[in-house]
Write an enzyme that holds these catalytic residues in place. Structure first.
Site, PDB file in Angstrom:
ATOM      1  N   PRO A  76       0.798  -1.227   0.000  1.00  0.00           N
ATOM      2  CA  PRO A  76       0.000   0.000   0.000  1.00  0.00           C
ATOM      3  C   PRO A  76       0.830   1.276   0.000  1.00  0.00           C
ATOM      4  CG  PRO A  76      -1.000  -1.597   1.444  1.00  0.00           C
ATOM      5  CD  PRO A  76       0.308  -2.199   1.005  1.00  0.00           C
ATOM      6  N   CYS A  77       0.436   2.192  -0.885  1.00  0.00           N
ATOM      7  CA  CYS A  77       1.185   3.446  -1.041  1.00  0.00           C
ATOM      8  C   CYS A  77       0.619   4.579  -0.197  1.00  0.00           C
ATOM      9  CB  CYS A  77       1.178   3.864  -2.516  1.00  0.00           C
ATOM     10  SG  CYS A  77      -0.465   4.310  -3.144  1.00  0.00           S
TER      11      CYS A  77
END
Length: 231
Positions: A76-77
């Site tokens: 996840p960014c």
């Protein structure tokens, strides 16, 4: 090569894996809609049949040790994206620790990671962990979607690591050489990031220079907060 794919989303990356000859043997994706898309594509024959897990936090990589050649993960960014609050390690959505746990459990010959350019400040942690796990980390690069003909920029950081001893035993040195040749510049759409992160004041998780209290405090904070894995 047999691939364990984490955070697979709607499966676009899986199509890319197929194009380069990978065989996806297992995937992990938490979004119910994305999982449904993957299952439909499998039914239609666009994707091969493989088991689909719903959460990396409960996924046990140990049964896959010895059966997987490469782990791919676009973790996840949101904790690092310029579009968000950039809380980094304070963000519960930071799933690099879980990603690294699975890498250690599976022990693949290769690791391919992807994230947004905003991960630069956290990148030393990723590189440090991989090196402590005896992986050789290639110089990370930033590649824009425009570099492959897309009509938007969308830059992403790509990190490639490999277990040199495994690769040599399997006679896969050519893949290492291919990765070195793939580093190129294309009208500013691909940039190299120093693999030792010296530009960030880091080198293999250690502060640089004698006057580096800020770097030292940052590393201590990372270790005390949520990232305390040691080999």
């Amino acid at each position: 090569m047999n691939e364990l794919a984490l955070f697979i989303g709607g499966g676009g990356g899986l199509l890319g894996s197929q194009l380069i000859g990978h065989r996806v043997v297992c995937g992990v994706e938490i979004d119910p809609y994305c999982r449904e898309v993957i299952l439909r594509r499998q039914e239609e024959g666009h994707l091969p049949a493989f088991p689909l897990w719903d959460d990396v936090r409960t996924f046990d990589g140990r049964p896959w040790r010895g059966s997987v050649d490469i782990v791919t993960a676009g973790f996840p960014c949101q904790p690092f994206s310029l579009a968000g609050k950039r809380r980094g390690i304070d963000d519960k959505r930071n799933l690099w620790p879980e990603t690294f746990r699975i890498i250690q459990q599976v022990r693949p010959g290769y690791v391919m990671l992807e994230n947004v350019p905003g991960i630069r400040k956290y990148l030393p942690v990723v590189i440090r962990d991989l090196r402590r796990a005896q992986y050789t980390v290639e110089r990370p690069v930033i590649v824009a979607a425009a570099a492959v003909g897309a009509g938007h920029i969308r830059k992403r950081v790509w990190i490639f690591a490999y277990d040199k001893s495994q690769c040599e035993r399997a006679g896969l040195r050519s893949i290492e050489q291919a990765s070195q040749r793939s580093r190129r510049s294309d009208n500013g759409t691909m940039q190299e990031i120093p693999s030792d992160c010296e530009s960030l004041g880091w080198r293999e998780g250690r502060e640089r220079g004698s006057d580096s209290s800020a770097a030292r405090e940052s590393e201590q904070a990372l270790r005390s907060e949520e990232h305390t894995s040691e080999l």
